[in-house]
Enzyme design. Structure first.
Site, PDB file in Angstrom:
ATOM      1  N   ASP A  41     -14.392  -0.178   9.777  1.00 29.41           N
ATOM      2  CA  ASP A  41     -14.701  -1.563  10.128  1.00 29.41           C
ATOM      3  C   ASP A  41     -13.738  -2.484   9.360  1.00 29.41           C
ATOM      4  OD1 ASP A  41     -16.023  -3.671  11.252  1.00 29.41           O
ATOM      5  OD2 ASP A  41     -17.683  -3.675   9.847  1.00 29.41           O
TER       6      ASP A  41
ATOM      7  N   ALA B   3       0.850  -1.199   0.000  1.00 25.57           N
ATOM      8  CA  ALA B   3       0.000   0.000   0.000  1.00 25.57           C
ATOM      9  C   ALA B   3       0.881   1.243   0.000  1.00 25.57           C
ATOM     10  CB  ALA B   3      -0.883  -0.010   1.236  1.00 25.57           C
ATOM     11  N   PRO B   4       0.486   2.272  -0.751  1.00 26.20           N
ATOM     12  CA  PRO B   4       1.271   3.508  -0.736  1.00 26.20           C
ATOM     13  C   PRO B   4       1.284   4.110   0.669  1.00 26.20           C
ATOM     14  CG  PRO B   4      -0.486   3.587  -2.395  1.00 26.20           C
ATOM     15  CD  PRO B   4      -0.697   2.354  -1.591  1.00 26.20           C
TER      16      PRO B   4
ATOM     17  N   LYS C  61       5.327   2.604   5.738  1.00 19.34           N
ATOM     18  CA  LYS C  61       5.108   1.237   6.231  1.00 19.34           C
ATOM     19  C   LYS C  61       4.814   1.240   7.730  1.00 19.34           C
ATOM     20  CE  LYS C  61       8.022  -1.427   3.129  1.00 19.34           C
ATOM     21  NZ  LYS C  61       9.242  -2.238   3.056  1.00 19.34           N
ATOM     22  N   GLY C  62       3.964   0.302   8.182  1.00 16.98           N
ATOM     23  CA  GLY C  62       3.664   0.222   9.605  1.00 16.98           C
ATOM     24  C   GLY C  62       4.690  -0.637  10.334  1.00 16.98           C
ATOM     25  N   MET C  63       4.780  -0.449  11.636  1.00 15.68           N
ATOM     26  CA  MET C  63       5.689  -1.283  12.424  1.00 15.68           C
ATOM     27  C   MET C  63       5.006  -2.573  12.865  1.00 15.68           C
ATOM     28  SD  MET C  63       7.958   1.162  14.777  1.00 15.68           S
ATOM     29  CE  MET C  63       6.713   2.233  15.414  1.00 15.68           C
TER      30      MET C  63
HETATM   31  N1  LIG Z   1      -7.370   1.523   5.085  1.00 12.01           N
HETATM   32  C1  LIG Z   1      -6.239   1.948   4.537  1.00 12.01           C
HETATM   33  N2  LIG Z   1      -6.253   2.589   3.347  1.00 12.01           N
HETATM   34  C2  LIG Z   1      -5.099   3.016   2.767  1.00 12.01           C
HETATM   35  N3  LIG Z   1      -3.885   2.837   3.296  1.00 12.01           N
HETATM   36  C3  LIG Z   1      -3.803   2.200   4.472  1.00 12.01           C
HETATM   37  C4  LIG Z   1      -4.960   1.726   5.159  1.00 12.01           C
HETATM   38  N4  LIG Z   1      -4.570   1.133   6.302  1.00 12.01           N
HETATM   39  C5  LIG Z   1      -3.223   1.241   6.328  1.00 12.01           C
HETATM   40  N5  LIG Z   1      -2.752   1.873   5.243  1.00 12.01           N
HETATM   41  C6  LIG Z   1      -1.346   2.181   4.922  1.00 12.01           C
HETATM   42  O1  LIG Z   1      -0.529   1.260   5.604  1.00 12.01           O
HETATM   43  C7  LIG Z   1       0.268   1.927   6.581  1.00 12.01           C
HETATM   44  C8  LIG Z   1       0.390   1.096   7.837  1.00 12.01           C
HETATM   45  O2  LIG Z   1      -0.908   0.806   8.312  1.00 12.01           O
HETATM   46  P1  LIG Z   1      -1.240   0.785   9.869  1.00 12.01           P
HETATM   47  O3  LIG Z   1      -1.109   2.155  10.430  1.00 12.01           O
HETATM   48  O4  LIG Z   1      -2.548   0.109  10.061  1.00 12.01           O
HETATM   49  O5  LIG Z   1      -0.048  -0.145  10.363  1.00 12.01           O
HETATM   50  P2  LIG Z   1       0.688  -0.183  11.765  1.00 12.01           P
HETATM   51  O6  LIG Z   1       1.741  -1.174  11.631  1.00 12.01           O
HETATM   52  O7  LIG Z   1      -0.344  -0.422  12.813  1.00 12.01           O
HETATM   53  O8  LIG Z   1       1.282   1.298  11.885  1.00 12.01           O
HETATM   54  P3  LIG Z   1       2.104   1.882  13.131  1.00 12.01           P
HETATM   55  O9  LIG Z   1       3.527   1.589  12.872  1.00 12.01           O
HETATM   56  O10 LIG Z   1       1.798   3.352  13.079  1.00 12.01           O
HETATM   57  O11 LIG Z   1       1.550   1.217  14.358  1.00 12.01           O
HETATM   58  C9  LIG Z   1      -0.430   3.271   6.811  1.00 12.01           C
HETATM   59  O12 LIG Z   1       0.489   4.243   7.223  1.00 12.01           O
HETATM   60  C10 LIG Z   1      -0.991   3.573   5.432  1.00 12.01           C
HETATM   61  O13 LIG Z   1      -0.022   4.133   4.593  1.00 12.01           O
END
Ligand SMILES: Nc1ncnc2c1ncn2[C@@H]1O[C@H](COP(=O)(O)OP(=O)(O)OP(=O)(O)O)[C@@H](O)[C@H]1O
Length: 619
Positions: free
Chosen positions: A407, A352-353, A356-358
């Site tokens: 959701d 996904a653009p 990246k999440g951790m």
């Molecule tokens: N519903 C969505 N629509 C579009 N992009 C999304 C969506 N959910 C996540 N992303 C993309 O993926 C990335 C990581 O998602 P998310 O924040 O859920 O992961 P995380 O690992 O929980 O993040 P963090 O490191 O902040 O805890 C987001 O920053 C966003 O770029």
């Protein structure tokens, strides 16, 4: 008497194999299980009406939360009842068997056939089929996922099943006049508590409706009103939080004009008409994936879904089943739609653009408006593990999402064609979620995945926006945080990358791993530094408890960009003050439920905007 010496030895007194139950018997047990589920499901909607009438808002919230569990409870219950019937009958595969024997196959095919036969005349066959699948999957192993034993495709058509009472009622304003037609329509819902002033509400409603229709009906006076002019409304009310909604369509010259009428309570607990939602976008917001499921009593849910789809053709049946609380049916349909789309497209899944999440690895199929989220094997966040992440996602599923949280559907064992994954994504999955994937030949099986609507991450939007667009996004960002807080959700990580914009430009939070309830947080001011060295030290000079939050710090990691800072301080400076957060937390702790309207305040009838001074949080 002489049996006594053997009584403790079951292998001697029990036959090795019991007689096989009949397929009819097994099918009818599953159908009974479903019927019990659906009766309880309907009963909860009937209770919601009583709770609305008596303004018992906490009761409605609790009912919505509890209802989410009903389905799994009934599936477990039904599988448990089947256990003794099937035990020792050679009808269930043993754990080390890979395939069903021909005898077992024949039996389960017959069960499915019998079940399909028994659905003739049933009012919820599509939901019963889904229930059958859930129970069979518990009893059989997942390797038997195919159309011989399960309803991979529906067996029973749901078009034109109608209930003893038709699912919607029609009113003819040309015959009776608009005001009598509207009055009749509202009183037909048989609400047991009185309206504050129904005649005056109806006059205002009619005035508003005429104002809207003047702009939408054909200009030529001779062609304005067609002979088919009528109002059609679904038979039962849609309940959620403090609102009840009449959902309908105005038909004229075969054109459908969707609408919903919001009913609320006055402070003195009389019912009143609060708003007329008159556009497709209004209804789309009302039925959004960012809101809690409605409680609505339906004998024929498919008839409701067909009706709703005529109002909003862009929304899929899966989304509507979800919105009306039949989320397993929604999940099932979503998966069918998704597989169908995969078969009719050729683009590749890719990361996904955004940043990246951790915690999550997130990917998407560009041609399909959803993202797929898998929990990383190694989570680079202190104290975070798979169980915690899953519990937070479950919390959101059950919580009132209040229009600000997306959701998600949780799936396990999703098999997808490997050739549809971009090489970079495959590499990422092998590296980040190896324990969560299984590669077999040309398939890749995702052991556990959340699927959620794709949005435009706010950080990406802010990097492109300027001027008023940027200011409005930052304004909405603060509003989203306020609404989450008022709804007992502290988002934890409020970075812009954790929020996304929907198609209708609404800002929604989607990163759940750090959320907590407001009531468990301590919001604190940063104490003054004892000396200059302390201020310059890398460690804070004050002790920090696990649930301590210092809102002043938000400035450091949220407001580095000058343009964003200016907009934020213009609308939301108080979010940097621990006092604001504590006051909000105290209100939540006292059980106060704010009025969060799932519609624009301009849709309220004119007198409401002045007359009802309670805290109002717009949609
Ligand atoms: N519903 C969505 N629509 C579009 N992009 C999304 C969506 N959910 C996540 N992303 C993309 O993926 C990335 C990581 O998602 P998310 O924040 O859920 O992961 P995380 O690992 O929980 O993040 P963090 O490191 O902040 O805890 C987001 O920053 C966003 O770029």
């Amino acid at each position: 008497m002489n049996a006594m010496p053997f009584a403790s030895d079951h292998s001697i007194i029990e036959p090795a194999q019991r007689p096989m139950p009949s397929p009819e018997h097994v099918a009818s047990m599953i159908l009974q299980g479903f019927n019990r589920h659906y009766s309880l499901f309907r009963y909860s909607a009937q209770r919601a009406k009583v709770l609305f009438e008596s303004a018992h808002w906490h009761g409605i919230q609790q009912l919505s939360r509890e209802r989410i569990e009903y389905y799994d409870m009934r599936v477990r219950e039904c599988a448990a009842l089947l256990g003794p019937v099937l035990k020792n009958t050679a009808l269930t595969p043993s754990s080390n068997e890979q395939e069903l024997s021909p005898e077992q196959q024949q039996f389960w095919q017959q069960v499915k056939r019998e079940f399909a036969h028994s659905l003739a005349g049933h009012k919820q066959p599509e939901c019963a089929e889904t229930f059958f699948n859930s129970v069979s999957c518990r009893v059989l192993s997942r390797t038997y996922f195919n159309n011989d034993f399960l309803f991979v495709r529906p067996a029973i058509a749901t078009e034109y099943i109608d209930s003893a009472l038709p699912s919607y009622r029609s009113y003819y304003p040309l015959d009776t006049g608009l005001i009598p037609a509207l009055t009749q329509m509202i009183t037909d819902f048989g609400l047991a508590s009185p309206f504050a002033d129904l005649p005056s509400d109806v006059r205002l409603l009619a005035r508003r409706a005429i104002h809207v229709l003047r702009q939408r009906l054909p200009r030529d006076p001779g062609l304005r009103i067609g002979p088919d002019c009528q109002i059609q409304v679904l038979n039962t009310l849609f309940f959620r939080n403090k609102g009840a909604y009449i959902v309908g369509r105005f038909i004229n010259h075969t054109t459908i004009h969707p609408f919903a009428i919001a009913l609320t309570h006055t402070p003195s607990h009389h019912i009143e008409i609060d708003a007329l939602l008159d556009s497709a976008d209004d209804l789309s917001t009302l039925f959004s994936f960012t809101r809690a499921y409605f409680l609505v009593d339906m004998e024929v849910p498919s008839a409701y879904v067909h009706f709703l789809q005529s109002l909003l053709p862009r929304k899929s049946a899966a989304e509507f089943y979800n919105a009306i609380g039949l989320q397993k049916q929604g999940k099932n349909l979503f998966y069918r739609d998704f597989l169908h789309h995969l078969g009719h497209s050729s683009d590749l899944f890719q990361l996904a653009p955004g940043i990246k999440g951790m915690v999550m690895t997130v990917f998407t199929l560009p041609s399909y408006p959803y993202v797929f989220k898998m929990i990383r094997d190694t989570i680079a966040k202190d104290g975070m593990d798979h169980a915690t992440v899953k519990s937070r996602y479950l919390l959101v599923k059950k919580h009132d999402r209040a229009g600000r949280m997306a959701d998600t559907w949780e799936y396990s064992q999703v098999a997808l064609p490997k050739r549809r994954f971009s090489p970079a994504l495959l590499e990422e999955l092998r590296q980040e979620v190896p324990s969560q994937i299984e590669e077999t030949g040309d398939l890749i099986v995702l052991r556990h995945v959340y699927i959620e609507r794709r949005m435009l991450p706010l950080n990406i939007y802010l990097s492109r926006a300027s001027g008023t667009a940027l200011e409005m996004a930052v304004k909405q960002y603060g509003e989203a945080i306020r609404e989450l807080a008022a709804n007992n959700i502290f988002p934890g990580d409020m970075l812009y990358k954790n929020f996304g914009l929907t198609r209708l430009g609404r800002l929604v939070f989607y990163d759940y791993d750090e959320i907590q309830t407001m009531t468990e947080m301590n919001f604190r001011h940063i104490p003054p530094a004892p000396n200059e060295e302390a201020e310059l030290a890398s460690e804070p000079w004050y002790p920090i408890g696990p649930n301590d939050v210092f809102p002043e710090e938000f400035r450091w990691f949220l407001l580095g960009d000058r343009r964003i800072r200016e907009a934020f301080m213009k609308y939301h400076a108080e979010l940097l003050n621990a006092d604001w957060w504590n006051a909000c937390r105290d209100r939540v702790a006292q059980g106060r439920l704010e009025n969060i309207y799932p519609y624009d305040l301009s849709k309220r009838l004119p007198h409401r905007r002045v007359a009802n001074p309670t805290t109002v949080i717009p949609h």
